[in-house]
Motif scaffolding. Structure first.
Motif, mmCIF file in Angstrom:
data_model
loop_
_atom_site.group_PDB
_atom_site.id
_atom_site.type_symbol
_atom_site.label_atom_id
_atom_site.label_comp_id
_atom_site.label_asym_id
_atom_site.label_seq_id
_atom_site.Cartn_x
_atom_site.Cartn_y
_atom_site.Cartn_z
ATOM 1 N N ASN A 111 37.832 45.340 42.916
ATOM 2 C CA ASN A 111 39.198 44.813 43.002
ATOM 3 C C ASN A 111 39.394 43.512 42.249
ATOM 4 O O ASN A 111 40.487 42.947 42.254
ATOM 5 N N ASP A 112 38.352 43.015 41.589
ATOM 6 C CA ASP A 112 38.443 41.757 40.852
ATOM 7 C C ASP A 112 37.661 41.900 39.550
ATOM 8 O O ASP A 112 36.512 42.375 39.565
ATOM 9 N N VAL A 113 38.270 41.494 38.446
ATOM 10 C CA VAL A 113 37.632 41.673 37.137
ATOM 11 C C VAL A 113 36.335 40.886 37.043
ATOM 12 O O VAL A 113 35.337 41.370 36.488
ATOM 13 N N ASP A 114 36.316 39.689 37.580
ATOM 14 C CA ASP A 114 35.076 38.906 37.562
ATOM 15 C C ASP A 114 33.966 39.637 38.314
ATOM 16 O O ASP A 114 32.794 39.589 37.920
ATOM 17 N N GLU A 115 34.346 40.304 39.404
ATOM 18 C CA GLU A 115 33.375 41.092 40.167
ATOM 19 C C GLU A 115 32.830 42.233 39.314
ATOM 20 O O GLU A 115 31.616 42.508 39.318
ATOM 21 N N ALA A 116 33.709 42.883 38.568
ATOM 22 C CA ALA A 116 33.272 43.994 37.715
ATOM 23 C C ALA A 116 32.303 43.503 36.653
ATOM 24 O O ALA A 116 31.292 44.168 36.355
#
Length: 475
Positions: free
Chosen positions: A392-397
């Motif tokens: 749900n978060d690009v940084d997480e991806a």
């Protein structure tokens, strides 16, 4: 197509010194295709000696002459492309369309490096102090041992042989024991094209380890180029260290496929099918971990399941089949174990997952609700399995994409500006933005971290087989 079943040493096809042979099988049905010569350690060292004896003459051969031989190989492989593909299908098991694509790709390395052979540069300049002229030459590095895998038995051989010969090096090729017939055919094409005796040699030791070690400890060997698993690459680097042999390594991958919020789902699924299913998933460049944004994961999963379900599986000899066999029952069982473990860890099986009773086949499979960090996300699947993780978060991806010891290739789908920004933050040697296929003989192929050392293809590829020599001239 008839392919030699013997070793090729000093310009001659010949059996192993002790007469031993090993069976080559068709993975689609387990039938025996051939009995291939099992090289002894003495055979391998004889091949190195032949390459060493031929080195000076080949290095002194005019670049244009080397170029013309490589161009002849391209022309021959192109003219015989369909038969070439049929040979790949027989011993590797892949679908005919994949084999035909590999045949064309393999031939292109001979054309590309035929052109690079006549463009080997150097340097000429005055030293800052003005006391000498600095001349920098690029000379052939020397006898090169080339070790190739089973998944692309043609392209991995030509991607190494072509730059080595273009640079003026002589070589000893050791292909995978599962797929020696394709390698032998490529070597036969080189012989037909006029490569001098000793410049190209082919050995197939079984077991491989002791013989490869002996070659790497031969004082004439100056280069090792290996494509295969990271585990074997580490072992070879230790062996190469004893004689400080220059090493190029194209090792394992664990490619993330990131679908960003706002991405075109149809385009992402189309690209995912290319990135995942090329060569039936048996590629170091295959998409391995699918990270899909929460807002798109349900739609993406539904569409890719439909696409995977539509794939026809069966023997590659039937040209209508889109997915062939894996190279061996052992490879099939490894894929099956990974899927079973993922389900046990909480993943949902949306498609496939059942092993057929006949042949080394594994069906198109889709897993959802996969936990990041599970075993199926940590190693190469090397099969037709799509493992989907939501975020749900690009940084997480990005953090999940980089959470691996590997760094060969990554795929990013989304708005071009955002996708490019994400691509720049992913730690990989290659990143495909809104594309499902990236390999190209004109582009540098290679990875970061434990995915390898050096680059293959492009103008960088020939540099792996050249050494710089500095000559200072009094002014």
């Amino acid at each position: 197509m008839i392919s030699p079943h013997d070793l090729f040493i000093d310009g001659q096809w010949r059996p192993a010194a002790d007469g031993r042979r090993f069976a080559v099988h068709d993975p689609a049905d387990g039938s025996e295709l051939a009995q291939f010569a099992a090289a002894t350690e003495a055979d391998c060292l004889a091949a190195v000696d032949a390459a060493a004896d031929a080195l000076a003459g080949w290095a002194a051969t005019p670049p244009r002459q080397r170029s013309e031989i490589l161009r002849t190989c391209f022309d021959t492989l192109t003219a015989e492309r369909e038969q070439f593909a049929g040979l790949i299908v027989a011993e590797n098991g892949k679908a005919y369309a994949d084999a035909l694509g590999e045949a064309s790709y393999a031939a292109e390395f001979f054309r590309w490096f035929a052109e690079e052979a006549v463009r080997i540069g150097g340097d000429f300049r005055l030293s800052p102090s003005g006391d000498k002229t600095i001349v920098v030459r690029r000379d052939p590095i020397g006898v090169s041992v080339l070790i190739t895998p089973w998944n692309f038995p043609a392209a991995m051989a030509t991607r190494k042989i072509a730059p080595a010969l273009a640079a003026g090096c002589s070589v000893v090729l050791k292909p995978a024991s599962q797929t020696p017939l394709t390698a032998a055919y490529v070597v036969e094409v080189l012989r037909r094209a006029g490569v001098p005796a000793g410049v190209v040699n082919l050995v197939t030791p079984v077991p491989a380890g002791p013989a490869v070690s002996a070659m790497l400890h031969h004082p004439a060997v100056r280069k090792l180029s290996f494509t295969g698993s990271t585990e074997v690459g580490r072992l070879l680097l230790r062996e190469a260290a004893d004689q400080v042999v220059s090493s190029s390594m194209e090792l394992g991958g664990n490619a993330p496929f990131v679908v960003l919020p706002g991405a075109d789902v149809d385009a992402a699924v189309e690209g995912a099918m290319l990135a995942k299913m090329r060569n039936g998933g048996s590629a170091c460049t295959a998409a391995n971990r699918f990270y899909v944004h929460d807002s798109l994961v349900e739609d993406f999963t539904a569409r890719i399941t439909v696409a995977m379900k539509g794939i026809t599986m069966g023997p590659g000899a039937d040209r209508s089949n889109e997915l062939g066999a894996l190279v061996s029952p052992e490879e099939r069982d490894k894929v099956a174990r990974l899927v079973d473990q993922a389900v046990a860890d909480g993943a949902t099986l949306a498609l496939g997952g059942e092993t057929p009773e006949v042949g080394a086949f594994y069906p198109p499979t889709v897993l959802t609700d996969v936990r990041h960090g599970s075993e199926i996300n940590q190693i190469e699947i090397f099969g037709p399995v799509t493992a989907i993780v939501s975020f749900n978060d690009v940084d997480e991806a990005i953090a999940m994409a980089n959470d691996t010891i590997y760094g060969l290739i990554a795929y990013v789908y989304g708005d071009p500006a955002q996708a490019l920004a994400v691509a720049q933050r992913i730690d990989a040697g290659m990143v495909a933005v809104n594309r499902g296929v990236l390999s190209d003989p004109a582009a540098p192929f290679g990875g970061t971290k434990q995915s390898g050392l050096g680059r293959e293809g492009s103008s960088e590829g020939i540099l792996e087989f050249l050494e710089e020599k500095y000559i200072g001239i009094e002014v």
